[in-house]
Structures are given as structure tokens and as C-alpha cells.
Design an enzyme around this catalytic site. Structure first.
Site, mmCIF file in Angstrom:
data_model
loop_
_atom_site.group_PDB
_atom_site.id
_atom_site.type_symbol
_atom_site.label_atom_id
_atom_site.label_comp_id
_atom_site.label_asym_id
_atom_site.label_seq_id
_atom_site.Cartn_x
_atom_site.Cartn_y
_atom_site.Cartn_z
ATOM 1 C CG HIS A 46 45.309 35.788 46.007
ATOM 2 N ND1 HIS A 46 43.961 35.638 46.243
ATOM 3 C CD2 HIS A 46 45.924 35.358 47.131
ATOM 4 C CE1 HIS A 46 43.778 35.144 47.456
ATOM 5 N NE2 HIS A 46 44.954 34.969 48.018
ATOM 6 C CG ASP A 64 41.667 35.397 43.693
ATOM 7 O OD1 ASP A 64 42.693 34.841 43.255
ATOM 8 O OD2 ASP A 64 41.639 35.994 44.778
ATOM 9 C CB SER A 99 44.638 32.196 49.846
ATOM 10 O OG SER A 99 44.029 33.431 50.045
#
Length: 371
Positions: free
Chosen positions: A106, A137, A223
């Protein structure tokens, strides 16, 4: 409870939330007494309080722990980078000496080119996407040019992670590169589902099993960064942070999730070697489904919209229009619950599937395929 993906669109932070069904402190040894090596006489310093060091006040345990933190940061932080896409900003981990960097899918989105700032580069470097695997992911990008002193991180065995273990989260929260937060492992083996694009919070729609829950602060921009133990090993990639809808979607402090290092290594190694994922290890039923509700608008199962020809469901006689209500020992009420049940299963596993057709319940045995 909702979760927000720990990424950061510039120039300002934006919390992105998706639904998540949530399914021993390390201390350094300290001598209490001591002896002079030559005479055997008792060391005067040893008569001081165990909570004090020889300089007369600083707690020895705290000093040892602080030194451990600082050593880990010194060893690992150079392997954590900042990744800038056109709209998103996240973090990454140097995977090997060839310039491969692993991050979240993402973070890279649908883009192919990125700017990467490493610990040893004064200006951003360019990088190219190798491959993205949204189902887990994860993604790998590669630096176009290797900077001096590029250092690959050491990945630990996430199967050995214990609740209560001290961990540090490293990344670029809110664009603040080379930031470090600390906490403990709060739980292991969590199965967490992200929302898909267009849903609240966006995301890849991945359902990820075995995630590490941590109390270390995970914020937008973290992230793709590193969750590290005090041995200097990466045990996970911070990916999601929880938010409480009852508080207007505000962050729920101390609830973050990281993809386990074993999964990261499995996926990244395949992308580096083959340019794509060739063995996902993720089970599949071979259907496209949607959640159906009962007369009271409560979810009651997964309606089969399409069956993959020759797939596991097709071979077991499941057809479009059937409503799947149970997989193995797990009751199914939504598509998300089906994804979660499959996330903890393995390809080739034989399991029972219960479904309804024309008001009658049927149970068949299915050999699961691979996603």
C-alpha cells in the site's frame, strides 16, 4: 474497531482506517555482591544498593537497558529507509546488499518509480518497483544506484517472538525520518483484514495471518519500516494501527500490527529471485463471493457469485448461488470471515465446507487450492 494503514500522504498526514476483526520483560543481569580479583576482598561498590551503579545513583538495570536500546538503534536504523511516491510516503527495509528494499504494497500503490532516502545518502535516490503482492501487502523496490555503506537488515525468526518482549519500531512517521518508538509485543498470531481501495481507510484488501501486535507507537509513515527486537533483528514490518470508531476514528494508543518477518522473508525472497511471487502459501477455495444478510439485515453467509473452473469448490460440486456458511470448524457470516479462515489454512489441506442450496444444507470435503 478500525485500523489505519501506517502511511503518510504528503504534505500533511491523513489517517486511513479499515476494519479489523480482532480475533516477561527483558532485564540485564546485575551482580549483587562482588570480590576483588586479587585479594578476594569484598568490592566496596558492591555494598551499594542494587538499584545504583558505581557512580552513585544511576540505576544499573536502566543503564544497561538504555545501552541495549542505543546499540540496536545504531545497528539497525541505517537499514531503514524512507520511500516517497508521488502521493504517499512510507518506510522500507534494506533487504540485501544488491539494493532491494522491502516495504508494504500500500506504500507503493500502483506506481513504478520512487525516491528513497537512505541513512547514508544526503539526497534521495531513485528506485524502481520489482513487484508488488497486495494479497500480503508486501512489495520490493530496487535502488537504481547503490550508495556507499548500504547495510542490509538482519531478519529474525518471528515464530520465536514472545509476548512481553521489548521491541522498537523504526521508520518515518508523519515524514519524520529515522524515528524510533518503543514498546512490547502485546500478542502474536493475530489475523487482521484491511479494507480495499474505495473503502474507509483504503488498503489492498489483504487479510494477513500471524501478525504481531505491539504497543510501540505506529503512525502514518511507519508502514514498511522495521519492528526490531533487542538482538537487532527485524521481527516484523509495521503495517496497521488501530483506531476506535467510538472516539471519532481517533487512534487507539498502543495497538499496532506488524507483518511477521517469516512472511516478509518468504515473499521478498521470491520477488528478488523470480520477479514475482510463485508460491504464496495462501489457501484458496476458488470462488468469488459476497456477503448475504438475513431478514433482520444480519450477515449470514457468503453467497457464491462465481466458481473458478476446475478449482477446489468446482471439484467439490459447489455452484453459483450456493451460500457457504462454514469452513472447517469456523462459522462464516461475511466475505471477511471467509478470508480470515483461509488465511490460517494451507494449500492442499483437506477440510469440510458447509453450504446451503435451495434451503437445504450440504457438507462436502474440499482440498484447498492456492491463491
Amino acid at each position: 474497531m478500525d485500523v489505519s494503514r501506517a502511511r503518510n500522504p504528503r504534505p500533511r498526514a491523513r489517517a486511513l482506517r479499515t476494519a479489523v476483526p480482532l480475533a516477561a520483560l527483558l532485564c540485564c543481569a546485575m551482580p549483587l555482591t562482588g570480590c576483588d580479583a586479587a585479594s578476594g576482598a569484598k568490592d566496596p561498590a558492591a555494598s551499594a544498593s542494587p538499584a545504583q551503579d558505581r557512580r552513585g545513583g544511576a540505576p544499573t538495570v536502566a543503564t544497561d537497558l538504555q545501552n541495549a536500546y542505543q546499540q540496536v538503534i545504531k545497528d539497525v536504523l541505517p537499514s531503514v529507509v524512507q520511500i516517497q511516491a508521488s502521493q504517499e510516503l512510507g518506510s522500507g527495509i534494506v533487504f540485501d546488499g544488491a539494493g532491494h528494499v522491502v516495504t508494504n504494497a500500500h506504500v507503493v500503490g500502483s506506481e513504478k518509480r520512487f525516491q528513497v532516502t537512505t541513512a547514508g545518502s544526503e539526497a534521495p535516490l531513485t528506485a524502481t518497483l520489482v513487484s508488488s503482492y497486495p494479497d500480503q501487502d508486501l512489495a520490493v523496490v530496487k535502488l537504481d544506484k547503490l550508495p556507499p555503506g548500504l547495510k542490509a537488515a538482519s531478519f529474525g525468526d518471528s515464530k520465536k517472538v514472545d509476548v512481553g518482549q521489548i521491541v522498537l519500531a523504526m521508520g518515518s512517521p508523519l515524514g519524520l525520518s529515522s524515528s524510533v518508538t518503543q514498546g512490547i509485543v502485546s500478542a502474536t498470531g493475530r489475523t487482521v483484514s484491511e479494507g480495499g481501495e474505495g473503502q474507509s481507510g483504503g488498503g489492498t484488501g489483504a487479510t494477513i495471518a500471524g501478525m504481531v501486535q505491539t504497543s510501540a507507537a505506529i503512525n502514518p509513515g511507519n508502514s514498511g519500516g522495521a519492528l526490531v527486537n533487542l538482538d537487532g533483528q527485524v521481527i516484523g514490518i509495521p503495517t496497521l494501527a488501530a483506531a476506535d470508531p467510538q472516539l471519532g476514528g481517533s487512534a487507539a494508543p498502543g495497538i499496532g500490527f506488524a507483518i511477521p518477518s517469516s512472511t516478509v522473508r518468504t515473499i521478498a525472497e521470491q520477488i528478488v529471485k523470480y520477479g514475482r511471487v510463485v508460491d504464496s502459501g495462501r489457501a484458496a477455495l476458488g470462488i468469488t463471493g459476497r456477503t448475504v444478510v438475513d431478514a433482520d439485515y444480519q450477515p449470514e453467509g457468503v453467497a457464491v457469485a462465481q466458481v473458478s473452473p476446475g478449482g477446489p469448490a468446482d471439484r467439490a460440486g459447489i455452484r453459483s448461488g450456493d451460500v457457504v456458511t462454514r469452513l472447517g470448524g469456523t462459522d462464516l457470516t461475511t466475505v471477511t470471515s471467509l478470508s480470515e479462515a483461509l488465511a490460517v489454512a494451507r494449500p492442499g489441506q483437506r477440510t469440510k465446507v458447509t453450504y446451503t442450496r435451495d434451503g437445504r444444507e450440504h457438507t462436502v470435503e474440499v482440498t484447498l487450492g492456492e491463491q
